[in-house]
Scaffold this motif. Structure first.
Motif, PDB file in Angstrom:
ATOM      1  N   THR A 143       0.793  -1.232   0.000  1.00  0.00           N
ATOM      2  CA  THR A 143       0.000   0.000   0.000  1.00  0.00           C
ATOM      3  C   THR A 143       0.836   1.299   0.000  1.00  0.00           C
ATOM      4  N   PRO A 144       1.887   1.393   0.831  1.00  0.00           N
ATOM      5  CA  PRO A 144       2.665   2.646   0.743  1.00  0.00           C
ATOM      6  C   PRO A 144       3.259   2.843  -0.655  1.00  0.00           C
ATOM      7  N   ILE A 145       3.701   1.745  -1.257  1.00  0.00           N
ATOM      8  CA  ILE A 145       4.259   1.854  -2.610  1.00  0.00           C
ATOM      9  C   ILE A 145       3.161   2.274  -3.581  1.00  0.00           C
ATOM     10  N   LEU A 146       1.966   1.726  -3.386  1.00  0.00           N
ATOM     11  CA  LEU A 146       0.857   2.048  -4.290  1.00  0.00           C
ATOM     12  C   LEU A 146       0.529   3.539  -4.245  1.00  0.00           C
ATOM     13  N   TYR A 147       0.424   4.078  -3.030  1.00  0.00           N
ATOM     14  CA  TYR A 147       0.117   5.516  -2.936  1.00  0.00           C
ATOM     15  C   TYR A 147       1.182   6.335  -3.659  1.00  0.00           C
ATOM     16  N   ALA A 148       2.434   5.999  -3.390  1.00  0.00           N
ATOM     17  CA  ALA A 148       3.516   6.771  -4.008  1.00  0.00           C
ATOM     18  C   ALA A 148       3.492   6.601  -5.526  1.00  0.00           C
ATOM     19  N   ALA A 149       3.245   5.369  -5.980  1.00  0.00           N
ATOM     20  CA  ALA A 149       3.237   5.127  -7.426  1.00  0.00           C
ATOM     21  C   ALA A 149       2.091   5.889  -8.086  1.00  0.00           C
ATOM     22  N   LEU A 150       0.929   5.918  -7.423  1.00  0.00           N
ATOM     23  CA  LEU A 150      -0.191   6.661  -8.011  1.00  0.00           C
ATOM     24  C   LEU A 150       0.129   8.151  -8.067  1.00  0.00           C
ATOM     25  N   GLY A 151       0.806   8.639  -7.034  1.00  0.00           N
ATOM     26  CA  GLY A 151       1.205  10.040  -7.033  1.00  0.00           C
ATOM     27  C   GLY A 151       2.146  10.341  -8.193  1.00  0.00           C
ATOM     28  N   GLU A 152       3.140   9.463  -8.368  1.00  0.00           N
ATOM     29  CA  GLU A 152       4.104   9.660  -9.448  1.00  0.00           C
ATOM     30  C   GLU A 152       3.418   9.510 -10.800  1.00  0.00           C
ATOM     31  N   LEU A 153       2.484   8.588 -10.872  1.00  0.00           N
ATOM     32  CA  LEU A 153       1.760   8.362 -12.124  1.00  0.00           C
ATOM     33  C   LEU A 153       1.007   9.630 -12.548  1.00  0.00           C
ATOM     34  N   LEU A 154       0.363  10.243 -11.577  1.00  0.00           N
ATOM     35  CA  LEU A 154      -0.385  11.471 -11.858  1.00  0.00           C
ATOM     36  C   LEU A 154       0.567  12.557 -12.365  1.00  0.00           C
ATOM     37  N   THR A 155       1.716  12.672 -11.681  1.00  0.00           N
ATOM     38  CA  THR A 155       2.699  13.692 -12.051  1.00  0.00           C
ATOM     39  C   THR A 155       3.240  13.434 -13.457  1.00  0.00           C
ATOM     40  N   GLU A 156       3.583  12.161 -13.717  1.00  0.00           N
ATOM     41  CA  GLU A 156       4.172  11.862 -15.026  1.00  0.00           C
ATOM     42  C   GLU A 156       3.148  11.977 -16.141  1.00  0.00           C
ATOM     43  N   ARG A 157       1.900  11.685 -15.854  1.00  0.00           N
ATOM     44  CA  ARG A 157       0.862  11.869 -16.859  1.00  0.00           C
ATOM     45  C   ARG A 157       0.773  13.327 -17.291  1.00  0.00           C
ATOM     46  N   ALA A 158       1.126  14.225 -16.369  1.00  0.00           N
ATOM     47  CA  ALA A 158       1.125  15.643 -16.713  1.00  0.00           C
ATOM     48  C   ALA A 158       2.428  16.039 -17.406  1.00  0.00           C
ATOM     49  N   GLY A 159       3.319  15.072 -17.623  1.00  0.00           N
ATOM     50  CA  GLY A 159       4.539  15.361 -18.363  1.00  0.00           C
ATOM     51  C   GLY A 159       5.727  15.725 -17.495  1.00  0.00           C
ATOM     52  N   ILE A 160       5.586  15.595 -16.180  1.00  0.00           N
ATOM     53  CA  ILE A 160       6.684  15.978 -15.288  1.00  0.00           C
ATOM     54  C   ILE A 160       7.226  14.747 -14.589  1.00  0.00           C
ATOM     55  N   LEU A 161       8.529  14.570 -14.657  1.00  0.00           N
ATOM     56  CA  LEU A 161       9.187  13.474 -13.963  1.00  0.00           C
ATOM     57  C   LEU A 161       9.597  13.982 -12.592  1.00  0.00           C
ATOM     58  N   ASN A 162       9.142  13.284 -11.529  1.00  0.00           N
ATOM     59  CA  ASN A 162       9.532  13.704 -10.189  1.00  0.00           C
ATOM     60  C   ASN A 162      10.301  12.583  -9.514  1.00  0.00           C
ATOM     61  N   LEU A 163      11.616  12.750  -9.436  1.00  0.00           N
ATOM     62  CA  LEU A 163      12.445  11.729  -8.796  1.00  0.00           C
ATOM     63  C   LEU A 163      12.577  12.009  -7.307  1.00  0.00           C
ATOM     64  N   GLY A 164      11.773  12.939  -6.808  1.00  0.00           N
ATOM     65  CA  GLY A 164      11.838  13.270  -5.386  1.00  0.00           C
ATOM     66  C   GLY A 164      10.947  12.394  -4.526  1.00  0.00           C
ATOM     67  N   VAL A 165      10.332  11.356  -5.119  1.00  0.00           N
ATOM     68  CA  VAL A 165       9.338  10.559  -4.397  1.00  0.00           C
ATOM     69  C   VAL A 165       9.870  10.055  -3.051  1.00  0.00           C
ATOM     70  N   GLU A 166      11.071   9.505  -3.072  1.00  0.00           N
ATOM     71  CA  GLU A 166      11.636   8.949  -1.845  1.00  0.00           C
ATOM     72  C   GLU A 166      11.701  10.023  -0.748  1.00  0.00           C
ATOM     73  N   GLY A 167      12.186  11.191  -1.130  1.00  0.00           N
ATOM     74  CA  GLY A 167      12.305  12.273  -0.154  1.00  0.00           C
ATOM     75  C   GLY A 167      10.947  12.743   0.324  1.00  0.00           C
ATOM     76  N   ILE A 168       9.996  12.838  -0.602  1.00  0.00           N
ATOM     77  CA  ILE A 168       8.659  13.319  -0.231  1.00  0.00           C
ATOM     78  C   ILE A 168       7.984  12.306   0.701  1.00  0.00           C
TER      79      ILE A 168
END
Ligand SMILES: Nc1ncnc2c1ncn2[C@@H]1O[C@H](COP(=O)(O)OP(=O)(O)OP(=O)(O)O)[C@@H](O)[C@H]1O
Ligand SMILES: [Mg+2]
Lengths: 511, 310
Positions: free
Chosen positions: B19-44
Motif C-alpha cells: 500500500t505505501p508503494i501504491l500511494y507513491a506510485a499513483l502520485g508519481e503516475l499522476l505527475t508523469e501523466r502531466a509530463g513531469i518526472l519527479n524523482l523526489g518521491v523517496e524524499g517526499i
C-alpha cells in the motif's frame, strides 16, 4: 464595405535580437479569404501567433467587432472565435480523432461520451464535406487527414476565423484542391480565413484580399483583383527576381549510381521498396515524383546506408556499397539533404559553426590529435555562410532560430562544400519563399554543371520539370514510369502519382 | 497454521506492504501523466512519514497526522513545480535534489521522536460481511481504512484518466502540452496542480508507513520504496490498475521474505532485503523487452514547456 471583423493595429513583437513584427496593421472582414504573404522570416507566423493569443505582443491593439481585446493565452482567442492551425500540427498523436476534436469543445460535460462526440463529428463532416474516421488514431493518418482533423476541431470550437499557416506546403495537388473547396464552403457559411502561403498561384486562385509582409513590416494590403503576380513579388522581395539559369545540357558522364532491384523495409516492418532499380549518371538530375510515403525516405536512406537492404544491390562508381555503414558511403562522396532539416540534417541546439563542422571534423585541417582547431573551423564557417548567403545574427547562434530558407541554405552549404559525387535531395524547397527557392534551385544547377549526379525527390511537379533531365514516379515502393523531362505530360504524371496509371505488369522497370 | 491460511495471510500481508508503494506510485503516475518526472518521491515519502508521525504524536490523532503528511508532501512537491514548470529547470536534477533534501530534513525533524509509539495508529477494521467471502474476503477486506481508500483511489484515477474530460486533458498535457495549450487549457496551472496532488499522494504513502504499517518513526524508514514506486510507474505503463498489481507484487516479496524469516528458513536477511530491488531490475528488463525498447511513455515526459520557444 462591410464593417471589419478583426483589426490588428500597430502590432510590435520582438524576440531577442530581432523585431519579428514592426507596427503591423491587419484588417479582416467577415467571410473573406485573406492571404498573408512574405519571405521566410518576414514575421507571418509570429503575427498569426499574436492573433491566436500564443505570443504576447510588445505593443499594439487587437479589436474584434469594434471592441478591444487583450489575449493572455489561446483560450482568450478561442473565446473570441479565433482558431489557428499551426505550421506544425498541434494534435495529440496517440489519441483518436474523436478525442482530439472533443478537446476543443467549449463547454463539454465532465464525463466523456464518445458516442455522442462521434455522431457530432460525422454530422460536422457532412456539413462541411470534411470526412474523417473518428475512431482512427491520429498517428495513423496522412498529413492531409491530420489537417482535416485540425479544421474540424476549430469549427467544433465554434470559431469564426480560421488561421492556416502554410497549409498547402505538405499537401499533394489533389489534397490542395480539396482543401480549397472546403475553405470556400466555410466562407459561404460566414467563416473568415487567413492563409499563409509561398505559392502565388494559390493566392491568385483563392484569396479575396492579400497582405504582404517584408522584414516585419506591411508592404501592401489590397484586393486580389487589383494585383498581378509580378506586383506581389515586388512587394515581397522589394525587387524583381533574378531569373535562374536554364538547366544547361551538360555532357552526361559515366554511370555514378546503380540501384539494382533493391527491397527495403519501412518503419512498420513492411516492404517499403519493391524490386526498385534505377541508375544515374555524372552531371544528371533524376527527378522522382510521388506522394510522400511511397518509398522516398526508404530509397534515400537505403542509398546512404541508413536502412538495411534486404535484397538487391547498390553500386557507386562500379563499387558495391550495399549495406556498408553510412560513414563508409559518405566517404565515397555521397551527400544527403533529408526532408527533416532540423531533425536529421542539422542539430537544432548546436551553433552554426558546430553544425557546419559535423561532416568534416575528422579532416586534419580542423582537428588535431586531441583538440579542434577553433580558428580554422570558424573561418571555414564564416566563408560558407558568406558564400551561401545564410542570414543569421551571428555564427554562434543555435541553428534552431534560423528561418526555413536559411536552414536549407546552411544544410546545402555544408553538403555542397564536400564536393559530392552523388547528391540526394529530398523536398529541397518545401516551405521556402520564392526567392529562397530560386537560390536553392540555382545551387543545384551549379552542382550539376560541376558533374555531380543528383537524385531529386520532390512532390512539386513544377520544380521537377524545371530541374530534372529525367523524371520517374515513385508509387508504392516501385518506379511507375519514366519520362525525359522535356516530354513530360503533367496529367499523366499526376495519374501515376495517384497510382492509376498503367503499370508495367509488376515487372521491375529500370530507368 | 494450515497451508491455505498461510497463503491467505501472506497475500493479505502483501497488500499491506504494497500500500505505501501504491500511494507513491499513483502520485508519481499522476505527475508523469502531466509530463513531469519527479524523482523526489523517496524524499517526499520520508517527509510525509515524519511530519505525519510528529503531528499524530503531538495531537494524539492519526487523522491530523495524515492531513499533515499530505500537506507536507504537497508543499515539497510545490518546490519541484516552481523549479521545473516556472523556471524550467532540469527535472532529473530537481527531483534528485528533493530526495536528498527530504532525506536530510526528515532525519533532522524526527530525531527526538525515534522510539516513541503512535498514540492511535490506523488499525485493522474488517469490512463486515465482505470478510466472509472465501479467500478474497480475508485477503482484501481485513485491513485498515487507508487500504480501502487506496482501492477507491485506483478506481477513481482509472475512471478519471480514461472516462472524463479533465482526464483527457491531463493525458494531453503529458503527450503534447502545446496541443493542450492551443486548445485553451492552462498548461502551467494544471501542471502545478498535478505535481502538488502527486506530492500529496506520496506524502500519504510515507504516512502509511509511520502511522499504519509499522507505527513508529525510524530514520530513512522508506528504505527505497520511493524508488521502487518510480520504477513501478514504468512497469505499469502509466496505468493505475497495473500500478496496483505491481505494488502488491513488491509487497508480496516483502511479505514473503518476512514469513521466511519468521518460519526459521535460514536465508540471509541481506539477501531478502535485496530481493525487491533485484525484482525491480528484472521487471524493467522484462517491460523493455515486451515493448521492444519503445515505451508508451507520455510523449512530453521530462520536457519543460515554453509557449514562445521555437
Ligand atoms: N520563438 C522565437 N524565438 C526567437 N526568434 C523567433 C521566434 N519565432 C520567430 N523568431 C524570429 O522572428 C522572425 C520572424 O519569424 P516567423 O516565424 O514569424 O517568420 P515567417 O514569416 O513565418 O517565416 P517562414 O515563411 O519561414 O515560416 C525570424 O527572424 C525568426 O528568426
Ligand atoms: Mg512561418
Amino acid at each position: 464595405m462591410a464593417t471589419p471583423f478583426i483589426q490588428m493595429q500597430g502590432i510590435v513583437k520582438r524576440f531577442p535580437g530581432v523585431i519579428a513584427n514592426d507596427q503591423v496593421d491587419l484588417t479582416i472582414y467577415p467571410g473573406e479569404i485573406h492571404a498573408l504573404l512574405g519571405e521566410n522570416g518576414s514575421g507571418k507566423s509570429t503575427l498569426m501567433s499574436v492573433l491566436d493569443g500564443l505570443y504576447q505582443p510588445n505593443a499594439g491593439r487587437i479589436i474584434i467587432d469594434g471592441e478591444e481585446h487583450k489575449f493572455g493565452s489561446p483560450r482568450d482567442a478561442i473565446a473570441c472565435g479565433i482558431g489557428m492551425i499551426h505550421q506544425h500540427f498541434k494534435l495529440v498523436e496517440p489519441f483518436t480523432v474523436a478525442e482530439n476534436i472533443t478537446m476543443g469543445a467549449k463547454n463539454g460535460d465532465f464525463w466523456l461520451s464518445t458516442e455522442k462526440i462521434k455522431q457530432e463529428i460525422i454530422g460536422f463532416g457532412a456539413k462541411y464535406g470534411l470526412h474523417v474516421n473518428p475512431n482512427a488514431y491520429v498517428w495513423q493518418l496522412s498529413v492531409g487527414e491530420k489537417q482535416r482533423v485540425e479544421i474540424l476541431r476549430i469549427l467544433y470550437q465554434g470559431s469564426r476565423l480560421l488561421i492556416m499557416d502554410e497549409p498547402t506546403a505538405v499537401l499533394t495537388p489533389p489534397e490542395t484542391a480539396e482543401l480549397f473547396s472546403n475553405l470556400r464552403r466555410m466562407t459561404e457559411q460566414g467563416c473568415a480565413v487567413i492563409f499563409i502561403t509561398h505559392k502565388l498561384n494559390e493566392v491568385m486562385e483563392l484569396a479575396d484580399r492579400v497582405t504582404v509582409l517584408r522584414a516585419g513590416r506591411v508592404t501592401g494590403s489590397m484586393e486580389r483583383s487589383q494585383l498581378n503576380p509580378n506586383q506581389l513579388v515586388q512587394l515581397m522581395v522589394g525587387r524583381d527576381l533574378a531569373g535562374r539559369s536554364k538547366p544547361i545540357q551538360t555532357e552526361l558522364g559515366p554511370v555514378v549510381l546503380n540501384v539494382d532491384q533493391i527491397e527495403v523495409l519501412n518503419d512498420m516492418g513492411r516492404l517499403g521498396l519493391r524490386a526498385l532499380s534505377l541508375s544515374l549518371r555524372e552531371g544528371e538530375i533524376l527527378g522522382l515524383a510521388g506522394v510522400t510515403g511511397n518509398g522516398q525516405r526508404e530509397l534515400a536512406e537505403a542509398i546512404c546506408g541508413l536502412r538495411h537492404i534486404e535484397k538487391g544491390s547498390i553500386h557507386l562508381h562500379g563499387e558495391d556499397i550495399t549495406n556498408l555503414n553510412p560513414s563508409a558511403i559518405l566517404d565515397q562522396g555521397v551527400s544527403y539533404v533529408p526532408e527533416d532539416r532540423l531533425g536529421m540534417g542539422l542539430v537544432p541546439d548546436l551553433t552554426i559553426i558546430e553544425n557546419l563542422l559535423l561532416k568534416n571534423y575528422q579532416q586534419p585541417k580542423y582537428s588535431g590529435r586531441w583538440l579542434l582547431h577553433a580558428k580554422a573551423i570558424e573561418e571555414n564557417a564564416a566563408a560558407l555562410v558568406e558564400k551561401y548567403n545564410v542570414k543569421t545574427p551571428s555564427l554562434h547562434q543555435p541553428v534552431k532560430i534560423l528561418s526555413g530558407g536559411n536552414l536549407q541554405r546552411l544544410l546545402l552549404a555544408r553538403e555542397i562544400a564536400t564536393i559530392p559525387r552523388l547528391m540526394i535531395v529530398v523536398y529541397p524547397a518545401r516551405g521556402l519563399d520564392i526567392g529562397a527557392t530560386n537560390d536553392i534551385h540555382q545551387l543545384l544547377l551549379d552542382l550539376k554543371a560541376n558533374h555531380t549526379a543528383i537524385l531529386l525527390i520532390s512532390e512539386d511537379l513544377d520544380e521537377l520539370v524545371a530541374l530534372s533531365d529525367r523524371i520517374g514516379v515513385l508509387f508504392d515502393g516501385r518506379l511507375a514510369g519514366e519520362f525525359p523531362a522535356n516530354e513530360v505530360d503533367l496529367d499523366e504524371l499526376g495519374l501515376l502519382m495517384a497510382g492509376s496509371g498503367q503499370t508495367n505488369g509488376g515487372e521491375p522497370n529500370a530507368i | 497454521m494450515s497451508d491455505s491460511t498461510l497463503v491467505i495471510s501472506i497475500l493479505a500481508a502483501a497488500i499491506t506492504a504494497g500500500t505505501p508503494i501504491l500511494y507513491a506510485a499513483l502520485g508519481e503516475l499522476l505527475t508523469e501523466r502531466a509530463g513531469i518526472l519527479n524523482l523526489g518521491v523517496e524524499g517526499i515519502m520520508l517527509i510525509g512519514a515524519v511530519s505525519g508521525f510528529i503531528i499524530a504524536v503531538v495531537t494524539g490523532n492519526s487523522w491530523f497526522g495524515l492531513a499533515a503528511a499530505m500537506f507536507a508532501g504537497g508543499a515539497i512537491a510545490l518546490i519541484h513545480a516552481v523549479l521545473t514548470v516556472t523556471l524550467r529547470a532540469n527535472q532529473v536534477v530537481s527531483g534528485l535534489a528533493l530526495t536528498l533534501f527530504g532525506t536530510g530534513l526528515s532525519g533532522y525533524l524526527g530525531k527526538s521522536y525515534i522510539g516513541i509509539p503512535v498514540p492511535s495508529p490506523f488499525t485493522i477494521q474488517p469490512l463486515g460481511f465482505l470478510t466472509d467471502i472465501p479467500v478474497l474476503g480475508p485477503v482484501l477486506f481485513r485491513h485498515d481504512i487507508l487500504v480501502y481508500a487506496s482501492y477507491g483511489l485506483v478506481v477513481f484515477l482509472w475512471l478519471f484518466l480514461y472516462r472524463t474530460r479533465p482526464g483527457l486533458f491531463l493525458r494531453a498535457l503529458g503527450e503534447n502540452p502545446a496541443a493542450a495549450d492551443s486548445l485553451g487549457s492552462n498548461v502551467f496551472a494544471l501542471r502545478y496542480l498535478y505535481i502538488v496532488l502527486g506530492g500529496m499522494l506520496c506524502g500519504v504513502g510515507g504516512a502509511y508507513l509511520s502511522l499504519a504499517y509499522a507505527p513508529s518513526w525510524l530514520e530513512n524508514m522508506t528504505a527505497g520504496r520511493g524508488w521502487i514506486a518510480v520504477a513501478l510507474v514504468i512497469f505499469a505503463l502509466w496505468n493505475p490498475w497495473r500500478a496496483l498489481v505491481g505494488s502488491y507484487l513488491f509487497g508480496g516479496i516483502d511479505a514473503l521474505g518476512f514469513h521466511l524469516q519468521v518460519s526459521g528458513v535460514t536465508v540471509s536477511p541481506f539477501f531478502l532485503n535485496m530481493l525487491p530491488y533485484l525484482f525491480t531490475i528484472l521487471v524493467l528488463v522484462f517491460v523493455m523487452i515486451r515493448q521492444h525498447g519503445r515505451l508508451t511513455a507520455p510523449g512530453a515526459l521530462g520536457l519543460p514547456y515554453d509557449r514562445e520557444e521555437r
